[in-house]
Motif scaffolding. Structure first.
Motif, mmCIF file in Angstrom:
data_model
loop_
_atom_site.group_PDB
_atom_site.id
_atom_site.type_symbol
_atom_site.label_atom_id
_atom_site.label_comp_id
_atom_site.label_asym_id
_atom_site.label_seq_id
_atom_site.Cartn_x
_atom_site.Cartn_y
_atom_site.Cartn_z
ATOM 1 N N ILE A 117 0.879 -1.180 0.000
ATOM 2 C CA ILE A 117 0.000 0.000 0.000
ATOM 3 C C ILE A 117 0.910 1.223 0.000
ATOM 4 C CG2 ILE A 117 -1.763 1.291 1.264
ATOM 5 C CD1 ILE A 117 -2.646 -1.352 2.519
ATOM 6 N N THR A 118 0.811 2.044 -1.035
ATOM 7 C CA THR A 118 1.695 3.203 -1.165
ATOM 8 C C THR A 118 0.939 4.504 -0.910
ATOM 9 O OG1 THR A 118 1.300 3.299 -3.553
ATOM 10 C CG2 THR A 118 3.185 1.998 -2.800
ATOM 11 N N LYS A 119 1.722 5.544 -0.614
ATOM 12 C CA LYS A 119 1.118 6.829 -0.282
ATOM 13 C C LYS A 119 2.054 7.955 -0.692
ATOM 14 C CE LYS A 119 -1.025 9.237 3.645
ATOM 15 N NZ LYS A 119 -1.302 9.166 5.108
ATOM 16 N N LEU A 136 5.862 10.209 -3.769
ATOM 17 C CA LEU A 136 6.977 9.283 -3.935
ATOM 18 C C LEU A 136 6.538 7.828 -3.843
ATOM 19 C CD1 LEU A 136 9.712 11.131 -1.830
ATOM 20 C CD2 LEU A 136 9.313 11.207 -4.300
ATOM 21 N N ARG A 137 5.241 7.601 -3.645
ATOM 22 C CA ARG A 137 4.671 6.251 -3.584
ATOM 23 C C ARG A 137 5.411 5.386 -2.570
ATOM 24 N NH1 ARG A 137 0.132 7.278 -5.003
ATOM 25 N NH2 ARG A 137 -0.304 5.064 -5.363
ATOM 26 N N ARG A 138 5.582 5.956 -1.366
ATOM 27 C CA ARG A 138 6.227 5.204 -0.290
ATOM 28 C C ARG A 138 5.301 4.089 0.200
ATOM 29 N NH1 ARG A 138 6.456 7.456 4.097
ATOM 30 N NH2 ARG A 138 5.097 9.242 3.677
ATOM 31 N N THR A 139 5.856 2.937 0.475
ATOM 32 C CA THR A 139 5.081 1.819 1.009
ATOM 33 C C THR A 139 4.822 2.053 2.488
ATOM 34 O OG1 THR A 139 6.033 0.264 -0.577
ATOM 35 C CG2 THR A 139 5.047 -0.664 1.415
ATOM 36 N N VAL A 140 3.555 2.168 2.847
ATOM 37 C CA VAL A 140 3.189 2.447 4.239
ATOM 38 C C VAL A 140 2.579 1.232 4.936
ATOM 39 C CG1 VAL A 140 2.882 4.915 3.832
ATOM 40 C CG2 VAL A 140 0.937 3.358 3.508
#
Length: 349
Positions: free
Chosen positions: A33-35, A38-42
């Motif tokens: 699940i990214t946010k 920068l589409r960091r994986t959270v």
């Protein structure tokens, strides 16, 4: 109390000590699940979280559970339509997860999948001779007149008229279309067929016909099945062994008849009670367990036993400690703390 479990699932051998055709070990699939920009994986959706099972030659293994428990994801990983996050899938002694496309292509002749909706899996623009014959061309088995003859044989094998191979999918009923899907799965002479909710969209009477067809084909061709469904009655009719899955994990294993007669996990009991199950006395079985609430999100599975928020029999230990897979009598396994007193041991590694 018995030794607590690790994160892995039970490694269950094929009954009789036979070499399994398919051996799945600690299979995991997490979707990130990214946010943000920068589409960091959270976080991760833990669709499948350490599943292990085997399928013997000529055996039918049922994988059953509610929608969203990860069954279809397992089917796609076994057939390499989806790459696992981790774990092992061994087919006929060969590890599939690390194979390159060209190497995997050779194995794809030996296993196929039948999907739930036959119309979605058949190209509406192609005649049946092309849809069913596509694997024959892809694997360089037959083309032209030889392909046409083989498609006619397959249509007869699944109980349909060879005269209809020039029709389109929309010209067939749902049951007939699913038979065509089965014919296509058999085109290359596979050893294993994965049925992913293959009868769930059909009427009850048509379901029975397709299940009988699958049994007949198994006898005649020596097929192995991984049969995935949410209805335990359907699974019981076709399966030798059943693996019950909940929220990405296996919670109970055993012979189909034994699980239906005496479920050893509250979730299995609730699953049986959710459908009308006839008894020998002419009535219908009533479950002693009714699951409360909704299935938790696979991105935030509860601690301890994953079923404890919905289980009316849960106690304090269930909320903090994941139960091991207790070995019971009759080749049974149950990942439930309630079974600790009657267990003969804890599953291996």
């Amino acid at each position: 109390m018995n030794t607590p479990a690790t994160t892995t699932q039970p490694r269950v051998p094929v009954p009789g000590g036979r070499e399994p055709l398919l051996a799945v070990t600690d299979l995991v699939k997490h979707y990130p699940i990214t946010k943000g920009l920068l589409r960091r994986t959270v976080a991760s959706v833990r669709a499948v979280d350490g599943v292990s099972f085997t399928v013997g030659r000529g055996e039918t293994v049922g994988l059953v559970g509610e929608s969203g428990c990860g069954k279809s994801t397992v089917a796609k990983m076994v057939t390499r339509l989806v790459q696992p996050t981790s774990g092992s899938v061994r087919f006929a002694g060969t590890e599939l997860t690390g194979l390159r496309a060209r190497e995997l292509r050779e194995f794809r002749r030996r296993f196929h999948i039948v999907f739930q909706d036959p119309y979605s899996s058949l190209d509406p623009r192609l005649r049946i001779v092309e849809s069913v014959g596509e694997p024959l061309v892809a694997h360089r088995i037959a083309t032209g007149a030889a392909k046409r003859r083989r498609v006619c044989e397959l249509m007869e094998l699944v109980g349909l008229s060879p005269a209809h191979i020039d029709r389109y999918p929309h010209q067939f009923s749902g049951g007939q279309a699913q038979r065509i899907g089965i014919a296509r799965a058999l085109a290359t002479g596979p050893d294993l067929v994965v049925c992913d909710e293959a009868v769930s969209s059909l009427d009850v009477s048509i379901q029975a016909q397709v299940l009988n067809l699958l049994k007949k084909l198994q006898r005649e061709l020596g097929l192995s099945y991984l049969f995935i469904a949410h209805d335990l009655n359907v699974v019981r009719y076709l399966s030798d062994r059943v693996f019950v899955m909940y929220l990405g994990r296996i919670v109970e294993v055993g012979p189909a008849a034994g699980i239906m007669q005496r479920p050893a996990h509250p979730y299995t009991d609730a699953l049986i009670g959710s459908v009308a199950t006839p008894t020998s006395s002419g009535g219908f079985r009533r479950s002693r367990v009714v699951a409360r609430g909704e299935v938790p999100s696979p991105s935030r599975p509860p601690p301890g036993c994953r079923f404890h928020p919905r289980c009316p029999e849960a106690f304090d230990l269930c909320r903090v400690q994941q139960p091991p897979a207790y070995r019971l009598t009759g080749d049974r396994l149950s990942a439930c703390h309630l079974r600790a007193g009657e267990a003969e041991g804890v599953r291996d590694g």
